[in-house]
Design an enzyme around this catalytic site. Structure first.
Site, PDB file in Angstrom:
ATOM      1  N   LYS A  79      68.466  28.559  21.877  1.00  0.00           N
ATOM      2  CA  LYS A  79      67.086  28.834  21.467  1.00  0.00           C
ATOM      3  C   LYS A  79      66.925  30.336  21.245  1.00  0.00           C
ATOM      4  O   LYS A  79      67.389  31.140  22.068  1.00  0.00           O
ATOM      5  CB  LYS A  79      66.124  28.354  22.560  1.00  0.00           C
ATOM      6  CG  LYS A  79      64.649  28.491  22.200  1.00  0.00           C
ATOM      7  CD  LYS A  79      63.766  27.964  23.325  1.00  0.00           C
ATOM      8  CE  LYS A  79      62.302  27.922  22.934  1.00  0.00           C
ATOM      9  NZ  LYS A  79      61.436  27.338  23.985  1.00  0.00           N
ATOM     10  N   SER A 154      58.285  23.814  22.090  1.00  0.00           N
ATOM     11  CA  SER A 154      58.690  24.863  21.184  1.00  0.00           C
ATOM     12  C   SER A 154      60.194  24.885  20.885  1.00  0.00           C
ATOM     13  O   SER A 154      60.603  25.425  19.861  1.00  0.00           O
ATOM     14  CB  SER A 154      58.282  26.218  21.755  1.00  0.00           C
ATOM     15  OG  SER A 154      58.972  26.469  22.968  1.00  0.00           O
ATOM     16  N   SER A 178      58.405  22.437  26.722  1.00  0.00           N
ATOM     17  CA  SER A 178      59.129  22.804  25.502  1.00  0.00           C
ATOM     18  C   SER A 178      60.572  22.324  25.407  1.00  0.00           C
ATOM     19  O   SER A 178      61.156  22.384  24.327  1.00  0.00           O
ATOM     20  CB  SER A 178      59.104  24.313  25.314  1.00  0.00           C
ATOM     21  OG  SER A 178      57.898  24.668  24.696  1.00  0.00           O
TER      22      SER A 178
HETATM   23  N1  GLN Z   1      53.438  23.507  24.144  1.00  0.00           N
HETATM   24  C1  GLN Z   1      53.166  24.271  25.308  1.00  0.00           C
HETATM   25  C2  GLN Z   1      52.508  25.566  24.915  1.00  0.00           C
HETATM   26  O1  GLN Z   1      52.228  25.736  23.799  1.00  0.00           O
HETATM   27  C3  GLN Z   1      54.430  24.520  26.070  1.00  0.00           C
HETATM   28  C4  GLN Z   1      55.301  25.547  25.461  1.00  0.00           C
HETATM   29  C5  GLN Z   1      56.549  25.822  26.228  1.00  0.00           C
HETATM   30  O2  GLN Z   1      56.919  25.063  27.134  1.00  0.00           O
HETATM   31  N2  GLN Z   1      57.183  26.941  25.906  1.00  0.00           N
HETATM   32  O3  GLN Z   1      52.262  26.401  25.715  1.00  0.00           O
END
Ligand code: GLN
Length: 486
Positions: A79, A154, A178
């Site tokens: 990532k 994400s 994410s």
């Molecule tokens: N979708 C969640 C957010 O927007 C989690 C994102 C993540 O785990 N990095 O914060």
């Protein structure tokens, strides 16, 4: 050679039997990536020349019988929020479009000393804010099961890389879901370890009290192989610890028959209180069916299912969207135009929204009312889990209320987008380990879309939940089914 459906084990066996060399393996992954990346937008950076160079070194080690471990020669996609020395690391944001870190994250050092080959930096929502990759400044990644749908976020690029066989495994990070959400949407296995089980050193910080790096692969077995390498105490992350020292990991839990699995009622008919979310709809009934089947399979193997309640989980999203932006506002303050050059104009809408929110929730007049209150409720959420884990070994639920949604469906309405994490988010304030594993498919517009089940464990029960999913995957085949993308 054919790299589709290769697993870490198949790679190792193939290399041991000299069916192929590491160079051949990497060349084949490169040619597949060259074909598919333009279609799927998986990689922000392709470091393929370097990967080939590393492959040559891995082959030399093999010749000299100096293999570094079971990951030696195995490509792993990373990532793009995780720093790799001298390789562009953007966190999905244009702010960092010229950032070549002078150091590698601990997880990268560990993977490399185990012989793994860093294979591409994968796409994500900018600064990991999002659930679809639509917030990436480098365009969204596509879901290989249906190109008109999001891969989840994400860590969407990492999930697509594994799902479409551009790499057998990847690293993601999980602050509120994410790793688990994209794993579910793309039909792979994703593991969010206990907070602190994996060093965060070199992960571009989102919300530091939630952030956790973890593996994504086809199966729980492969996730475990990676986890064994990347986990452990690190001097450079004060919150890290050695999960192998934890008391409940010495026992072998190879019998589902000894398991008690909790079914939280709130995770099956969630949070419909209007005051809280307004928009929260029921969990999709097809998704529910898939999870019910998974529960039946576990029950058939002798697992005991008991109803449990996590009453404060309904505040999970609210707590998360107070504490998380507060920490985001603090972490993103470093992009002040001094260290990383001209920056502020590059902050996207979502980052700006979180900076504004977090500045408000931590401001002198409101910190008590919002941030401090949220921290107290966070403790209540954790205590709910602690109480339930006195009675059960693990908890099962869906990962997300719906399967992968369409591009554009939620991006204009942040609250709608946030709600896709309603079932993953409570885990992070409590610091628990959780896995998303393929449990079946639902049909939408004639296409099969994967659905993941979530298995949540008590703190430090990382190996225990991995083993249960490994068992589940011995008797099911969902994790072996791949999309046809070529
Ligand atoms: N979708 C969640 C957010 O927007 C989690 C994102 C993540 O785990 N990095 O914060």
């Amino acid at each position: 050679m054919q790299v589709e459906n290769l697993t870490i084990d198949k790679i190792r066996r193939g290399l041991d039997r000299k069916d192929f060399s590491v160079v051949e393996l990497i060349k084949s992954y490169i040619s597949r990536a060259k074909k598919l990346n333009p279609k799927l937008n998986v990689f922000i950076t392709e470091n393929f020349d370097l990967a080939l160079e590393k492959a040559r070194q891995a082959d030399e080690r093999r010749q000299k019988n100096e293999i570094l471990g079971e990951l030696d020669g195995v490509p792993v996609a990373i990532k793009d929020a995780i720093c790799v020395k001298n390789i562009l690391t953007t966190a999905g944001s244009k702010i960092l479009q010229n950032y070549y870190p002078p150091y590698s994250a601990t997880v990268i050092e560990k993977l490399e000393s185990a012989g793994a080959i860093i294979f591409g930096k994968t796409n994500l929502d900018a600064f990991a804010h999002g659930s679809s990759t639509e917030n990436s400044d480098f365009g969204p990644s596509k879901n290989p099961w249906d190109l008109s749908r999001v891969p989840g976020g994400s860590s969407g690029g990492s999930a697509v890389a594994v799902s479409a066989s551009l790499a057998p495994a990847a690293l993601g990070s999980d602050t509120g879901g994410s790793i688990r959400l994209p794993a579910s949407f793309c039909g792979i296995t994703g593991f969010k370890p206990t907070y602190g089980a994996v060093s965060r050193y070199g992960l571009i910080a989102m919300a530091s009290s939630f952030d956790q790096i973890g593996p994504m692969a086809s199966s729980a077995q492969e996730c475990r192989q990676i986890f064994e390498v990347i986990s452990g105490r690190d001097q450079r992350d004060a919150t890290s610890f050695d999960v192998k020292d934890a008391n409940n990991t010495n026992k072998k839990f190879n019998q589902l028959a000894n398991m008690t699995i909790g079914l939280p009622k709130e995770y099956f008919t969630p949070f419909r209180e209007k005051s809280l979310t307004g928009l929260a709809d029921e969990i999709d009934s097809d998704v529910k069916q898939v999870i019910k089947k998974a529960i039946a399979i576990l029950q058939n193997q002798g697992a005991k299912i008991v109803n449990v309640s996590l009453p404060n989980s309904k505040y999970g999203l609210a707590v998360y969207y107070i504490v998380q932006p507060t920490e985001v506002a603090s972490n993103l303050a470093r992009y002040d135009g001094i260290l990383f050059g001209k920056t502020r104009e590059y902050f996207g809408q979502e980052a700006k929204r979180r900076i504004m929110l977090g500045t408000f929730t931590s401001s002198a007049g409101y910190v008590q009312k919002y941030y401090h209150t949220a921290q107290k409720v966070r403790e209540l959420i954790k205590q709910d889990f602690d109480k339930v884990f006195e009675k059960v070994d693990m908890i099962i639920s869906p990962v997300s209320p719906t399967p992968a949604f369409k591009f554009g469906e939620k991006v204009e309405d942040p609250l709608k987008m946030y709600l896709s994490d309603i079932l993953t988010v409570p885990v992070n304030p409590a610091g628990l380990p959780a896995i998303s594993a393929p449990a079946g498919f639902v049909k939408r517009e004639g296409k099969d879309l994967p659905v993941g089940m979530q298995i949540i464990g008590a703190q430090k029960a990382d190996y225990k939940i991995l083993e249960v999913v490994e068992k589940y995957q011995e008797i099911t085949d969902w994790h072996n089914i791949k999309p046809k993308v070529l």
